[in-house]
Design a protein around this motif. Structure first.
Motif, mmCIF file in Angstrom:
data_model
loop_
_atom_site.group_PDB
_atom_site.id
_atom_site.type_symbol
_atom_site.label_atom_id
_atom_site.label_comp_id
_atom_site.label_asym_id
_atom_site.label_seq_id
_atom_site.Cartn_x
_atom_site.Cartn_y
_atom_site.Cartn_z
ATOM 1 N N TYR A 264 13.888 -8.082 14.276
ATOM 2 C CA TYR A 264 12.710 -8.928 14.078
ATOM 3 C C TYR A 264 12.029 -9.182 15.418
ATOM 4 N N THR A 265 10.830 -9.743 15.341
ATOM 5 C CA THR A 265 10.072 -10.107 16.533
ATOM 6 C C THR A 265 9.481 -11.496 16.354
ATOM 7 N N LEU A 266 9.121 -12.118 17.468
ATOM 8 C CA LEU A 266 8.415 -13.401 17.453
ATOM 9 C C LEU A 266 7.017 -13.230 18.031
ATOM 10 N N LEU A 267 6.420 -12.096 17.749
ATOM 11 C CA LEU A 267 5.082 -11.789 18.244
ATOM 12 C C LEU A 267 4.077 -12.835 17.757
ATOM 13 N N GLY A 268 3.292 -13.366 18.692
ATOM 14 C CA GLY A 268 2.293 -14.362 18.348
ATOM 15 C C GLY A 268 2.880 -15.684 17.905
ATOM 16 N N GLY A 269 4.144 -15.938 18.241
ATOM 17 C CA GLY A 269 4.781 -17.188 17.854
ATOM 18 C C GLY A 269 5.167 -17.260 16.397
ATOM 19 N N LYS A 270 5.224 -16.099 15.710
ATOM 20 C CA LYS A 270 5.593 -16.078 14.304
ATOM 21 C C LYS A 270 6.744 -15.106 14.091
ATOM 22 N N PHE A 271 7.584 -15.441 13.119
ATOM 23 C CA PHE A 271 8.751 -14.633 12.793
ATOM 24 C C PHE A 271 8.319 -13.466 11.911
ATOM 25 N N PHE A 272 8.720 -12.264 12.278
ATOM 26 C CA PHE A 272 8.317 -11.071 11.537
ATOM 27 C C PHE A 272 9.494 -10.105 11.469
ATOM 28 N N THR A 273 9.925 -9.802 10.259
ATOM 29 C CA THR A 273 11.057 -8.901 10.039
ATOM 30 C C THR A 273 10.574 -7.454 9.964
ATOM 31 N N PHE A 274 11.307 -6.556 10.602
ATOM 32 C CA PHE A 274 11.021 -5.130 10.488
ATOM 33 C C PHE A 274 11.866 -4.552 9.354
ATOM 34 N N TYR A 275 11.182 -3.888 8.407
ATOM 35 C CA TYR A 275 11.870 -3.326 7.256
ATOM 36 C C TYR A 275 12.062 -1.824 7.413
ATOM 37 N N PRO A 276 13.193 -1.315 6.979
ATOM 38 C CA PRO A 276 13.440 0.133 7.083
ATOM 39 C C PRO A 276 12.650 0.916 6.043
ATOM 40 N N GLY A 277 12.185 2.085 6.452
ATOM 41 C CA GLY A 277 11.580 3.023 5.516
ATOM 42 C C GLY A 277 10.321 2.552 4.838
ATOM 43 N N GLU A 278 9.571 1.632 5.463
ATOM 44 C CA GLU A 278 8.350 1.145 4.825
ATOM 45 C C GLU A 278 7.308 2.246 4.666
ATOM 46 N N PHE A 279 7.341 3.248 5.552
ATOM 47 C CA PHE A 279 6.334 4.303 5.497
ATOM 48 C C PHE A 279 6.435 5.118 4.213
ATOM 49 N N GLU A 280 7.588 5.048 3.549
ATOM 50 C CA GLU A 280 7.747 5.801 2.306
ATOM 51 C C GLU A 280 7.022 5.132 1.140
ATOM 52 N N LYS A 281 6.650 3.856 1.299
ATOM 53 C CA LYS A 281 6.057 3.103 0.203
ATOM 54 C C LYS A 281 4.548 2.983 0.315
ATOM 55 N N VAL A 282 3.988 3.526 1.356
ATOM 56 C CA VAL A 282 2.574 3.327 1.618
ATOM 57 C C VAL A 282 1.751 4.478 1.061
ATOM 58 N N GLN A 283 0.652 4.163 0.419
ATOM 59 C CA GLN A 283 -0.208 5.175 -0.162
ATOM 60 C C GLN A 283 -0.865 6.022 0.924
ATOM 61 N N VAL A 284 -0.878 7.327 0.701
ATOM 62 C CA VAL A 284 -1.509 8.239 1.644
ATOM 63 C C VAL A 284 -3.015 8.011 1.636
ATOM 64 N N THR A 285 -3.587 7.848 2.797
ATOM 65 C CA THR A 285 -5.036 7.647 2.884
ATOM 66 C C THR A 285 -5.643 8.766 3.730
ATOM 67 N N LYS A 286 -6.213 8.426 4.862
ATOM 68 C CA LYS A 286 -6.887 9.398 5.720
ATOM 69 C C LYS A 286 -6.492 9.138 7.160
ATOM 70 N N PHE A 287 -6.286 10.230 7.902
ATOM 71 C CA PHE A 287 -5.970 10.073 9.313
ATOM 72 C C PHE A 287 -7.254 9.825 10.093
ATOM 73 N N GLU A 288 -7.222 8.803 10.944
ATOM 74 C CA GLU A 288 -8.373 8.482 11.784
ATOM 75 C C GLU A 288 -8.055 8.911 13.215
ATOM 76 N N TYR A 289 -8.666 10.018 13.622
ATOM 77 C CA TYR A 289 -8.351 10.534 14.945
ATOM 78 C C TYR A 289 -9.127 9.793 16.023
ATOM 79 N N THR A 290 -8.610 9.886 17.251
ATOM 80 C CA THR A 290 -9.249 9.241 18.391
ATOM 81 C C THR A 290 -9.474 10.264 19.493
ATOM 82 N N MET A 291 -10.477 10.013 20.321
ATOM 83 C CA MET A 291 -10.808 10.903 21.427
ATOM 84 C C MET A 291 -11.060 10.050 22.667
ATOM 85 N N ASN A 292 -10.353 10.349 23.744
ATOM 86 C CA ASN A 292 -10.531 9.636 25.006
ATOM 87 C C ASN A 292 -11.102 10.593 26.043
#
Length: 521
Positions: A264-292
Motif C-alpha cells: 500500500y501507499t500513503l500518497l497524498g495523505g490517503k491510504f491506497f491498497t495495490f491489488y494484484p492483476g488489476e490489468f486483467e480486469k480493465v476493458q481494452v481501450t486505445k493506446f495514447e502515444y506520446t512524443m518528446n
C-alpha cells in the motif's frame, strides 16, 4: 491532553475511479477486499489496527469512517490530536468540512459541551424512543455498562463515558467508533490494554451492536489480538533508502481471506491498497502515444518524468527482472514502450526474452496498432529457427555464421530504410547468454554499446537477477531500473537514477494498455 473528536457526517460518498458496490453501498476500495467485507457486516464487530508510528493507522481509520459514513453514526476518539492538527495532517478532510460538526474538547470543556448537547438533542431522541416503544411494544434499548462499571468502579472517565452515551443516543442505529489509540486511553486511566479492549468488546460490540476500530502502537502479537474479531498489522521499513509498506491480515472472523498481505501507499495523505492483476480486469481501450522533442518517450508518462523527460538518444536502459515477475507483468511494462516507439515510426530490433513467442506478441500488440505497421517496423530475432515464413521474424538459428550476420544486417536495414532512421534495440540478455555464452555475450554487448553511443539509436536490455553478466551490464547502462513483485503486484525502482518503489498500474483515466506509476510513500 486527551480530546474527543466526533463526526456527524451527512455528505454523499465521494466517488473516484476505484469503486465497487457492496451491500448497496458504493465503496472506494482503497482497502483490501477482505477488510471491506468485514467492515460491512450487519452485526457489530471489532478491528485492531496495529503497527509502529508512521504506518498509516490513523489514516486508514479515518478513511474507514469516510467510506462507511452513510451507514452508521460516526465517532472518532483521539488521544493525540485536535481538529487543527487533524486538518493539517489530513488536508483531504477539508472536503467534508461543510457537512460535519467537529467537537474537540478537554475534560472540563467536554463535560460542559455534553451538557449543552444533552439539552439540545436528548429530549428529541428520548421522545423518538418513546414513540418507537409505543408503536412496537418493545422496551427501549440501552447500552450495557456492566464491564465499564467493573473497570472504572465509579472513577470519572468522561471521555469513555461520552462514547457510551453517544452510542446509546443513536440506538437503534448502528455506530462505528475509532479509538485512537488504546495506549493513550489506558495510560491515562492506569488500566491494562487487554482489560480496556475486553470492556469495549462486551459492552459496545456485543451489547450494543457497535463496530469498534482500535488503534494500537504495538507491532507484535498481544493478548488483545485474542479478544477482538479482526486484526491487521501495518508494517513499513526502509529498503536501501526506499520505503516499503505492507498490510498483513492476521484474522477477520466470518470472512474468507484469499490474500493475507497487501502492499500500500500513503500518497497524498490517503491510504491506497495495490491489488494484484488489476490489468486483467480493465476493458481494452486505445493506446495514447506520446512524443518528446529530441528525446525518446517510453510511452509511460510517469517513467519519462522519472528519467528527466524520456530516454536520451545513444543511451542504454537496463531493466533487471526479479525472480517472481510473471509474463503478464513483463508485458504490462513493455507493451506501452513498444507501442510508443512504433506509433512514432521507430523500428524495433528485438532479441526476445526467454519464453516469449513471436505470434503471441503480434496478436497482443496488433490490438492497438495495425498489423501492417507492426510487421514493417518489428524484426524479431529467433535464434532457435533456421528458417521461417513469418514476415517479421528473422531466423538466426543457422550454424552458418555469415548467413546469420547477413540476415541480421538486412533486418537493421529494413528498419532504417537506408535513411539512417533511429532504431530501438531491445535485447533479452538471457536468450543471448544462453545461445552464445557469458563471455561472448559480454563482448558483443560492449561492442553494441560503442555503436549505439555513436548513433542516434537507443537500447533497452533486460537481465534476470540470477544472470552472471548482470554486474557487467550496469557499467554500460545510462539508466538502470529493477522490476520486482511485492505482494503479487509489479513495482519498479531505480538504481540509475535513484527512484523509490513505484507500482505499475493501469491508467484508469486513459484506459488499458496505458499505464501509470504510483509511488509507495
Amino acid at each position: 491532553m486527551l480530546s474527543i473528536v466526533i463526526f456527524y457526517i451527512k455528505i454523499k460518498y465521494y466517488k473516484e475511479h476505484y469503486t465497487i458496490t457492496m451491500n448497496g453501498l458504493d465503496i472506494n476500495y482503497r482497502f483490501p477486499y477482505e477488510l471491506i467485507q468485514f467492515l460491512l457486516a450487519k452485526n457489530g464487530n471489532s478491528l485492531l489496527v496495529k503497527g509502529p508510528p508512521g504506518g498509516g493507522k490513523t489514516t486508514i481509520s479515518l478513511q474507514i469512517l469516510e467510506t462507511l459514513q452513510g451507514k452508521s453514526n460516526i465517532i472518532y476518539l483521539s488521544t493525540r490530536v485536535g481538529d487543527a492538527s487533524l486538518y493539517q495532517q489530513f488536508p483531504w478532510l477539508k472536503d467534508m468540512e461543510k457537512n460535519l460538526r467537529l467537537l474537540v474538547a478537554s475534560k472540563l470543556l467536554l463535560e460542559a459541551m455534553w451538557q449543552l448537547k444533552e439539552e439540545e438533542e436528548s429530549q428529541v431522541k428520548e421522545y423518538g424512543r418513546r414513540v418507537l416503544q409505543e408503536m412496537t411494544g418493545e422496551a427501549p434499548k440501552v447500552v450495557p455498562r456492566i464491564e465499564f462499571n467493573k473497570v472504572f468502579q465509579g472513577k470519572a472517565a468522561p471521555e469513555v463515558n461520552r462514547i457510551y452515551d453517544e452510542v446509546q443516543m443513536n440506538l437503534p442505529s448502528k455506530s462505528i467508533i475509532v479509538i485512537d489509540s488504546v495506549e493513550g486511553i489506558t495510560s491515562r486511566f492506569g488500566i491494562r490494554e487487554d482489560i480496556f479492549v475486553s470492556m469495549i468488546q462486551k459492552d459496545l460490540v456485543e451489547g450494543a451492536n457497535a463496530s469498534v476500530i482500535f488503534v494500537s502502537e504495538k507491532s507484535e502479537q498481544s493478548s488483545e489480538d485474542y479478544i477482538v474479531d479482526g486484526v491487521i498489522y501495518l508494517y513499513h521499513d526502509i529498503d536501501d533508502g526506499r520505503r516499503k509498506r505492507i498490510l498483513r491480515i492476521n484474522k477477520l472472523r466470518g470472512v474468507e481471506i484469499n490474500q493475507s498481505s497487501y502492499s500500500y501507499t500513503l500518497l497524498g495523505g490517503k491510504f491506497f491498497t495495490f491489488y494484484p492483476g488489476e490489468f486483467e480486469k480493465v476493458q481494452v481501450t486505445k493506446f495514447e502515444y506520446t512524443m518528446n522533442e529530441g528525446i525518446f518517450s517510453t510511452g509511460i508518462r510517469d517513467l519519462d518524468r522519472l528519467f528527466g523527460n524520456g530516454l536520451n538518444p545513444s543511451s542504454f536502459l537496463t531493466v533487471e527482472l526479479g525472480k517472481d515477475i510473471s509474463m503478464d507483468e513483463l508485458i504490462l511494462l513493455f507493451r506501452p514502450i513498444f507501442l510508443n516507439f512504433l506509433y512514432n515510426g521507430i523500428g524495433i530490433f528485438m532479441v526476445p526474452l526467454g519464453g516469449w513467442n513471436a505470434i503471441r506478441l503480434e496478436k497482443d500488440l496488433t490490438r492497438f496498432i495495425d498489423a501492417e505497421s507492426f510487421r514493417k517496423r518489428v524484426r524479431y530475432i529467433d535464434y532457435t529457427a533456421e528458417e521461417t515464413n513469418i514476415p517479421f521474424v528473422v531466423a538466426a538459428g543457422s550454424r552458418d555464421e555469415q548467413q546469420v550476420n547477413q540476415r541480421l544486417l538486412k533486418a537493421l536495414l529494413d528498419l532504417t530504410s537506408m535513411e539512417n532512421r533511429s532504431v530501438l534495440h531491445f535485447i533479452g540478455t538471457d536468450t543471448m547468454e544462453y545461445i552464445k555464452g557469458t563471455e561472448t555475450s559480454i563482448k558483443e554487448l560492449f561492442n553494441m554499446a560503442q555503436l549505439i553511443k555513436s548513433s542516434s539509436d537507443v537500447a533497452i536490455l533486460t537481465v534476470r537477477e540470477s544472470q552472471s553478466l548482470k554486474n557487467e551490464i550496469i557499467n554500460i547502462s545510462d539508466y538502470y531500473i529493477k522490476l520486482v513483485e511485492i505482494e503479487n503486484v509489479p513495482f519498479i525502482y531505480g538504481i540509475k537514477p535513484r527512484i523509490v518503489y513505484h507500482a505499475i498500474q493501469v491508467d484508469r483515466n486513459r484506459g488499458f494498455p496505458n499505464v501509470t506509476l504510483v509511488p509507495m510513500l
